[in-house]
Design an enzyme around this catalytic site. Structure first.
Site, mmCIF file in Angstrom:
data_model
loop_
_atom_site.group_PDB
_atom_site.id
_atom_site.type_symbol
_atom_site.label_atom_id
_atom_site.label_comp_id
_atom_site.label_asym_id
_atom_site.label_seq_id
_atom_site.Cartn_x
_atom_site.Cartn_y
_atom_site.Cartn_z
ATOM 1 N N LYS A 13 19.393 45.017 8.533
ATOM 2 C CA LYS A 13 20.163 45.486 7.372
ATOM 3 C C LYS A 13 21.053 44.372 6.802
ATOM 4 O O LYS A 13 21.072 44.150 5.603
ATOM 5 C CB LYS A 13 21.051 46.693 7.756
ATOM 6 N N ARG A 86 27.197 56.458 9.760
ATOM 7 C CA ARG A 86 26.446 56.436 11.016
ATOM 8 C C ARG A 86 26.398 57.812 11.655
ATOM 9 O O ARG A 86 25.767 57.976 12.707
ATOM 10 C CB ARG A 86 27.097 55.453 11.987
ATOM 11 N N ARG A 120 19.917 36.612 17.955
ATOM 12 C CA ARG A 120 20.736 36.531 16.728
ATOM 13 C C ARG A 120 21.974 35.665 16.972
ATOM 14 O O ARG A 120 22.601 35.745 18.014
ATOM 15 C CB ARG A 120 21.155 37.948 16.331
ATOM 16 N N ARG A 150 27.381 37.365 19.029
ATOM 17 C CA ARG A 150 28.264 38.519 19.147
ATOM 18 C C ARG A 150 28.261 39.034 20.586
ATOM 19 O O ARG A 150 27.205 39.082 21.219
ATOM 20 C CB ARG A 150 27.789 39.635 18.205
ATOM 21 N N ARG A 161 23.250 50.826 22.176
ATOM 22 C CA ARG A 161 23.475 51.058 20.738
ATOM 23 C C ARG A 161 22.284 51.791 20.116
ATOM 24 O O ARG A 161 22.442 52.609 19.221
ATOM 25 C CB ARG A 161 23.723 49.721 20.020
HETATM 26 P P1 AMP Z 1 27.387 46.664 13.295
HETATM 27 O O1 AMP Z 1 27.859 45.293 12.974
HETATM 28 O O2 AMP Z 1 27.145 47.505 12.084
HETATM 29 O O3 AMP Z 1 26.229 46.676 14.268
HETATM 30 O O4 AMP Z 1 28.615 47.391 14.057
HETATM 31 C C1 AMP Z 1 29.129 46.883 15.278
HETATM 32 C C2 AMP Z 1 29.898 47.981 16.013
HETATM 33 O O5 AMP Z 1 30.993 48.441 15.195
HETATM 34 C C3 AMP Z 1 29.086 49.245 16.306
HETATM 35 O O6 AMP Z 1 28.330 49.128 17.500
HETATM 36 C C4 AMP Z 1 30.197 50.284 16.419
HETATM 37 O O7 AMP Z 1 30.887 50.184 17.652
HETATM 38 C C5 AMP Z 1 31.166 49.843 15.323
HETATM 39 N N1 AMP Z 1 30.842 50.481 14.002
HETATM 40 C C6 AMP Z 1 30.430 49.850 12.864
HETATM 41 N N2 AMP Z 1 30.245 50.722 11.864
HETATM 42 C C7 AMP Z 1 30.543 51.952 12.372
HETATM 43 C C8 AMP Z 1 30.523 53.275 11.854
HETATM 44 N N3 AMP Z 1 30.151 53.523 10.577
HETATM 45 N N4 AMP Z 1 30.898 54.287 12.673
HETATM 46 C C9 AMP Z 1 31.282 54.063 13.953
HETATM 47 N N5 AMP Z 1 31.306 52.849 14.509
HETATM 48 C C10 AMP Z 1 30.940 51.779 13.750
#
Ligand code: AMP
Length: 204
Positions: A13, A86, A120, A150, A161
């Site tokens: 994404k 989410r 990544r 990360r 996840r």
């Molecule tokens: P991402 O970079 O989108 O993979 O997000 C990294 C982490 O941030 C996720 O594994 C969640 O712990 C938290 N996170 C990001 N966006 C959300 C969301 N919309 N709702 C809940 N947790 C989120």
């Protein structure tokens, strides 16, 4: 125009968001990036989010919804949502504050997701995403900063996840299908995915 990129963590994404936001003049609205900034600044929200992010869990809906409501209020043009919503509760909250014009669902198999996420690398300065399978340098080709991995990009956390995704986020595909908003793209070659997404968005 407001667009949601939906898909498992590592489906691509963020990578697809970069060229698409430029092409369609959209603001990249990534809740993951927002939370990482909060965490780096040492804010209360950042401290709270840290536990969930490190363990591959979702930050509670009420925390995310509060952040999103504030940030959306600061944005003027069209938005490209990446990593939000989410959960169904987040999608319901979004429906009250913004109109969603399209949902692009990026479909990718779990083994490809694991391979991709574990290789990544991110630029901590400009946010560009790289992959060691296709990029062998350890500095950013845009700003020269040293690339980092990360902390949650490990196989164990990715599996966790993905489980959380299947349980809480995957139901959003049907949620938005019922509204006739979903377009499916098989995650793969970036140029092909950009062409497919562009064709979909150009028709809106
Ligand atoms: P991402 O970079 O989108 O993979 O997000 C990294 C982490 O941030 C996720 O594994 C969640 O712990 C938290 N996170 C990001 N966006 C959300 C969301 N919309 N709702 C809940 N947790 C989120």
């Amino acid at each position: 125009m407001n667009v949601i990129f939906l898909g498992a963590p590592g489906a691509g994404k963020g990578t697809l968001a970069e060229p698409i936001k430029e092409k369609f003049n959209l603001e990249h609205f990534s809740t993951g990036d927002m939370l990482r900034k909060e965490r780096a600044s040492g804010s209360e929200v950042g401290k709270l989010a840290d536990y969930y992010m490190t363990n591959g869990l979702l930050v509670p809906d009420e925390v995310i919804i509060k952040i999103v409501e504030k940030k959306i209020g600061e944005c003027e043009g069209g938005l490209l949502f990446d990593g939000f919503p989410r959960t169904v509760e987040q999608a319901d909250a979004l429906a009250k504050i913004a109109k969603v014009d399209a949902v692009i669902y990026l479909d990718a198999p779990l083994d490809e997701i694991i391979a991709r996420v574990c290789s990544r690398r991110n630029c901590p300065a400009c946010g560009k995403i790289f992959n060691t399978r296709t990029y062998s340098e350890n500095t950013c080709d845009v700003c020269g900063a040293e690339l980092v991995q990360r902390a949650d990009d490990t196989e164990e956390t990715v599996r966790k996840r993905y489980e959380v995704y299947e349980q809480s986020t995957a139901p959003l595909v049907d949620y938005y299908k019922e509204q006739g908003l979903v377009h499916v793209i098989i995650s793969g070659d970036l140029n092909e995915n950009v062409a497919e997404a562009s064709e979909i968005l150009a028709k809106l």
